[in-house]
Design a protein around this motif. Structure first.
Motif, PDB file in Angstrom:
ATOM      1  N   UNK B  94       0.824  -1.209   0.000  1.00  0.00           N
ATOM      2  CA  UNK B  94       0.000   0.000   0.000  1.00  0.00           C
ATOM      3  C   UNK B  94       0.859   1.261   0.000  1.00  0.00           C
ATOM      4  N   UNK B  99       3.511  -3.460   5.147  1.00  0.00           N
ATOM      5  CA  UNK B  99       3.354  -4.845   4.726  1.00  0.00           C
ATOM      6  C   UNK B  99       1.983  -5.094   4.084  1.00  0.00           C
ATOM      7  N   UNK B 100       0.999  -4.280   4.438  1.00  0.00           N
ATOM      8  CA  UNK B 100      -0.328  -4.475   3.844  1.00  0.00           C
ATOM      9  C   UNK B 100      -0.254  -4.237   2.339  1.00  0.00           C
ATOM     10  N   UNK B 101      -1.047  -5.000   1.597  1.00  0.00           N
ATOM     11  CA  UNK B 101      -1.061  -4.912   0.145  1.00  0.00           C
ATOM     12  C   UNK B 101      -2.326  -4.214  -0.336  1.00  0.00           C
ATOM     13  N   UNK B 102      -2.202  -3.566  -1.493  1.00  0.00           N
ATOM     14  CA  UNK B 102      -3.365  -3.066  -2.200  1.00  0.00           C
ATOM     15  C   UNK B 102      -3.544  -3.948  -3.431  1.00  0.00           C
ATOM     16  N   UNK B 103      -4.779  -4.293  -3.734  1.00  0.00           N
ATOM     17  CA  UNK B 103      -5.037  -5.264  -4.792  1.00  0.00           C
ATOM     18  C   UNK B 103      -5.698  -4.622  -6.000  1.00  0.00           C
TER      19      UNK B 103
END
Lengths: 113, 113
Positions: B94, B99-103
């Motif tokens: 993101x 570590x969080x992902x954006x999809x």
């Protein structure tokens, strides 16, 4: 790789009620996230679940609507409060270990009538 | 704001051919990018990660490229099989350091026997 158990797998709820979703991991993990996937859409991050402290919410998501607990490194809950039909989605628990990839539970399919 | 774009139209190919899926991003310079596979009713499953200093990454029949000049990643499945039919998601982090992902919205691949 982490194995994630998410419960319930699906539920049908009445408007105005609340549902708590549980996420259990078979090992201690550093990162836990909650995502939402609305019908026909991709995944949107709701919040990062922090162990022993308040979750960190993304823009557009608030604690009163989506309270999250993470009492230890293997367990978290997400509550969807005061539900409306717009909350009908798949809710996914995700965890990260020492590298960058994420593991996902099978999700909770929520329908609000 | 950051934008991740995948071809929202389904990709239909014949068994044995190579499938090529595209992920474009704007207003963004991710240090790496991940690809996931999602089957109906299941959470996404990690496939490959490619870093900004890598041009290409391979894993069995899968290949991913990362062109930071074009701001594009290509995902290839060679010798495709009906079992490869699924939705494929592109996912950078993101933000830098998160570590969080954006999809992306995902591309649905259908391999015909």
């Amino acid at each position: 790789s982490a194995v994630i158990s998410q419960k319930p797998s699906r539920d049908i709820c009445q408007r105005g009620t609340s549902l708590t979703i549980q996420c259990q991991v078979d090992s201690q993990v550093t990162m836990m996230f909650w995502y939402r996937q609305q019908p026909g859409q991709s995944l949107t991050l709701i919040a990062t679940a922090n162990q022993g402290s308040e979750a960190t919410y993304e823009s557009g998501f608030v604690i009163d609507k989506f309270p999250i607990s993470r009492p230890n490194l293997t367990f978290s809950t997400l509550t969807v409060s005061n539900m409306s039909p717009e909350d009908s989605s798949i809710y996914l628990c995700s965890v990260g270990e020492s590298d960058e990839k994420l593991f996902f539970g099978s999700g909770t399919q929520l329908s609000v009538l | 704001s950051q934008k991740i774009e995948q071809n929202s139209e389904a990709l239909n190919i014949q068994e044995g051919k190579t499938a090529t899926l595209t992920c474009n991003y704007t207003n963004y310079s991710p240090a790496y990018l991940q690809w996931y596979r999602q089957d109906p009713g299941r959470g996404p499953v990690f496939l490959l990660l490619i870093r900004e200093n890598e041009k290409e990454k391979r894993k069995e029949r899968l290949k991913v490229t990362f062109d930071t000049t074009l701001k594009q990643s290509l995902f290839h499945i060679t010798a495709s099989q009906p079992a490869d039919s699924a939705t494929y998601l592109c996912a950078p982090p993101m933000d830098t350091g998160r570590r969080a992902l954006t999809f992306g919205s995902g591309t649905r691949l259908q391999v015909q026997p």
